[in-house]
Design an enzyme around this catalytic site. Structure first.
Site, short mmCIF file in Angstrom:
data_model
loop_
_atom_site.label_atom_id
_atom_site.label_comp_id
_atom_site.label_asym_id
_atom_site.label_seq_id
_atom_site.Cartn_x
_atom_site.Cartn_y
_atom_site.Cartn_z
NE ARG A 1 93.73 -45.27 55.94
CZ ARG A 1 93.39 -46.55 55.94
NH1 ARG A 1 93.37 -47.23 57.05
NH2 ARG A 1 93.03 -47.13 54.82
CE LYS B 1 97.82 -63.83 60.23
NZ LYS B 1 97.80 -62.38 60.51
CD GLU C 1 97.79 -47.21 60.61
OE1 GLU C 1 96.54 -47.09 60.54
OE2 GLU C 1 98.37 -48.30 60.40
C1 LIG Z 1 96.44 -48.97 57.51
C2 LIG Z 1 97.30 -50.20 57.67
N1 LIG Z 1 98.04 -50.33 58.79
C3 LIG Z 1 98.81 -51.42 58.96
C4 LIG Z 1 98.85 -52.40 58.01
C5 LIG Z 1 99.80 -53.57 58.16
N2 LIG Z 1 99.07 -54.82 58.23
C6 LIG Z 1 98.91 -55.63 57.19
S1 LIG Z 1 98.08 -57.01 57.51
C7 LIG Z 1 97.87 -56.55 59.12
C8 LIG Z 1 97.10 -57.42 60.04
C9 LIG Z 1 95.71 -57.54 59.58
O1 LIG Z 1 94.97 -58.32 60.45
P1 LIG Z 1 93.60 -58.89 59.96
O2 LIG Z 1 92.85 -57.85 59.23
O3 LIG Z 1 92.94 -59.49 61.12
O4 LIG Z 1 94.00 -59.98 58.90
P2 LIG Z 1 94.68 -61.42 59.13
O5 LIG Z 1 96.08 -61.27 58.67
O6 LIG Z 1 94.54 -61.78 60.56
O7 LIG Z 1 93.92 -62.32 58.25
C10 LIG Z 1 98.50 -55.33 59.37
C11 LIG Z 1 98.59 -54.66 60.68
C12 LIG Z 1 98.07 -52.20 56.85
N3 LIG Z 1 98.07 -53.08 55.84
N4 LIG Z 1 97.30 -51.11 56.72
#
Ligand SMILES: Cc1ncc(C[n+]2csc(CCOP(=O)(O)OP(=O)(O)O)c2C)c(N)n1
Ligand SMILES: CC(=O)[C@@H](O)[C@H](O)COP(=O)(O)O
Ligand SMILES: [Mg+2]
Length: 589
Positions: free
Chosen positions: A355, A241, A327
């Site tokens: 959720r 990342k 969640e």
């Molecule tokens: C249900 C839900 N909970 C929390 C989030 C907040 N959120 C957005 S991106 C993220 C991290 C996602 O990590 P990953 O899928 O590994 O993607 P990366 O950013 O590492 O590419 C979070 C926690 C969300 N979008 N949806």
């Protein structure tokens, strides 16, 4: 290659690996330059430059369907599908979404914003493809953070059993917003490849990888092999990342996940308002304070950074539990701890609490457990747009028996409510607070103590009453003061308890036949104003004059919070107009 000349991904078919690699670095520079002006989800996108190029090289979008989980990592996809000119308008009103948006491009297949939906959606697409005899590949691209969400597990379970030809690409960068957590993370980090292969084969899914996600030739070979495989395939891709930009690579907290405008050379933010204190920080500061004398646990579903819990975690590592994106689990975990006698505070974004709704109903409220919720990002959530606005929680929480619901209008109240929520021991309680900066105390004199269901009359008046809560109270006060100059006497009430209502105060307004305007940055359907209307109808005051201002029955899109408030009529002008109408209506009644 001029990034601005890209109209569709077709040109990639003609490029060799070296040219594709050059393109990846040009796209990185483009993103770093553009996002320095607009902000956005930089780190996730820098990490998928090669991955996205290789996907579009090997698959033929849109006949082959790319289904992105969350969608915050699709900026490279947007560039390759002809949208580079829209980057100055990224995440702006009438501009380009920061997520996938079906209205923007035929290449945008599935909209998200919330995580862990891509595998279910992809399987749904594959079933219809197979039933209708259509051809084409279906590819779900999911991050390691999103894979911790229960829905992804449910879909994987189904996918393996279904035998359908769906390709799952795991973009494993070891990060959610902050470093990813959990046993699955360890499973994918483990170098015992044999065990991982065996596991997937046993559940009916062909495992490929791990692949170096920054090596285009490896990615190409792998996607070509996946295309030829006639069963579900799981491709494990490892990426970094923030790749290619030092400030993000060096940011161990979140690898430049979501950034405000910055200096492209140093990475230093160029906006000043990020130094002002916001509501999340106020809650977090109160938690730090209370933790000095009281033992309680804070649970966060992957939002340590956004909920401003970094310092709490540093100071009290044993009292902060990050569940990952989970969640549903977080809510029931809190319920389990409360049932076992533990004291729990659960900060959770309003939009993500959606959720965990059944868990709030079934596990927390039904058993009347002492869980204190901090419902963050309540109200408009600006640039993230429709998937993220926290505008439904009042409607879905106020119907729940045992639930107490509050909202602070300033820093003092926010601090008090956080303490109150942790002290309360009669069942579930929630304070909802917005994304914005905290305001100064509006009250005439500082409150000493909160009383369940007790509102505060901030300004007396006889012609009409505005009942509201949260930061919008300031607009109500300003309006009442301006109307006073025109000879109107408007009462302003701080309904700091959204549930239960202050029945005694309402009764007195109804008896004096004072017309009421309710004001809320939340949906009108089932909202606070509706509860006032219900009270009037149920208690013999159905002739009372009551008007509601709030959000219509539509999904509001992207914009600054103030632009969205204007669209919803939550402005001083509209409030003044409504008050004047109420007064006239009473005169003519
Ligand atoms: C249900 C839900 N909970 C929390 C989030 C907040 N959120 C957005 S991106 C993220 C991290 C996602 O990590 P990953 O899928 O590994 O993607 P990366 O950013 O590492 O590419 C979070 C926690 C969300 N979008 N949806
Ligand atoms: C993509 C996503 O869901 C989060 O990154 C979200 O954008 C966070 O919002 P805040 O910036 O308000 O924490
Ligand atoms: Mg990740």
């Amino acid at each position: 290659m001029e990034i601005s000349s890209i109209e569709s991904p077709a040109f990639l078919k003609e490029l060799d690996v070296e040219q594709l690699e050059n393109l990846a670095s040009e796209i990185r520079s483009f993103l770093i330059g553009q996002l320095s002006k607009t902000g956005g989800h930089l780190g996730s996108n820098l990490g998928v430059c090669e991955l996205t190029i290789a996907l579009h090289k090997i698959y033929n979008s849109p006949e082959d369907q790319l289904i992105w989980d969350i969608g915050h990592q699709t900026y490279v996809h947007k560039i390759l599908t002809g949208r580079s000119s829209m980057f100055p308008f990224l995440r702006k009103k009438s501009g380009m979404s920061g997520f996938i948006h079906r209205g923007e491009s035929v290449h945008d297949i599935w909209e998200a914003g919330h995580s862990s939906t891509s595998l279910s959606a992809a399987l749904g697409h594959a079933i219809v493809r197979d039933n209708t005899g259509r051809s084409g590949h279906v590819i779900a691209i999911i991050g390691d953070g999103a894979l911790t969400g229960g829905m992804a597990m449910e879909a994987l379970n189904h996918l393996g059993d279904s035998g359908r030809k769906v390709t799952v690409v795991l973009n494993d960068n070891g990060m959610s917003i902050s470093p990813n957590i959990g046993a699955l993370k360890n499973f994918f980090a483990d170098d015992d490849l044999h065990f991982r292969k065996t596991f997937f084969e046993k559940i009916g899914i062909h495992y490929l990888g791990p692949v170096n996600g920054h090596c285009i030739s490896e990615l190409i070979d792998c996607f070509q092999e996946a295309k030829l495989t006639d069963s579900p395939v799981f491709i494990h891709v490892r990426t970094e990342k923030g790749k290619g930009w030092l400030p993000a690579e060096n940011d161990l907290l979140s690898k430049g996940h979501g950034v405000a405008p910055y200096d492209p050379y140093t990475g230093e933010p160029t906006t000043t308002d990020i130094t002002l204190k916001d509501y999340s920080q106020t809650v977090a500061d109160a938690l730090l304070d209370i933790a000095e004398t009281n033992f309680f646990t804070v649970i966060t579903p992957a939002m340590i950074v956004g909920s401003r819990l970094v310092e709490f975690g540093d100071r009290y590592p044993d009292r902060l539990i990050d569940t990952g994106i989970a969640e549903q689990h977080a809510v029931t975990l809190a319920a389990g701890m409360a049932n076992a006698g533990g004291k729990v505070f659960l900060p959770i974004y309003s939009t993500f609490l959606q959720r965990g709704y059944d868990q709030v109903v079934h596990d927390v409220c039904r058993q009347n457990l002492n869980v204190a919720f901090g419902i963050d990002r309540a109200g408009f959530s600006g640039a993230d747009g429709d998937s993220h606005h926290g505008v439904f929680d009042i409607a879905f929480l106020r119907s729940l028996p045992n639930m107490i619901l509050m909202m602070p209008s300033c820093e003092v109240e926010c601090n008090m409510m956080t303490r109150f929520a942790l002290e309360y021991s009669e069942g579930p309680i929630a304070l909802r607070y917005p994304r914005g900066k905290v305001d100064d105390w509006l009250g005439v004199e500082p409150i000493k103590k909160l009383e369940i269901g007790k509102w505060q009359v901030l300004k007396n008046g006889t012609d009409a009453a505005i009942i509201t809560f949260g930061p919008i109270l300031r607009k109500a006060m300003n309006t009442a003061e301006s109307l006073a100059e025109c000879g109107l006497s408007i009462m302003v009430i701080n309904a700091r308890f959204i549930k239960p209502l202050d029945e005694a105060l309402l009764e007195s307004l109804f008896k004096q036949q004072i017309p009421i305007l309710t004001l809320e940055e939340s949906v009108l359907a089932g909202g606070f104003g509706s509860s006032v209307l219900e009270y009037a109808a149920d208690h013999g005051y159905s002739g009372s004059i009551i008007r509601r201002l709030g959000l219509d029955d539509i999904f509001y899109g992207i914009g600054s919070d103030e632009e969205l408030r204007t669209a919803a009529g939550l402005t001083e002008n509209v409030i003044a107009e409504q008050c004047t109408r109420l007064v006239l209506e009473r005169e003519h009644a």
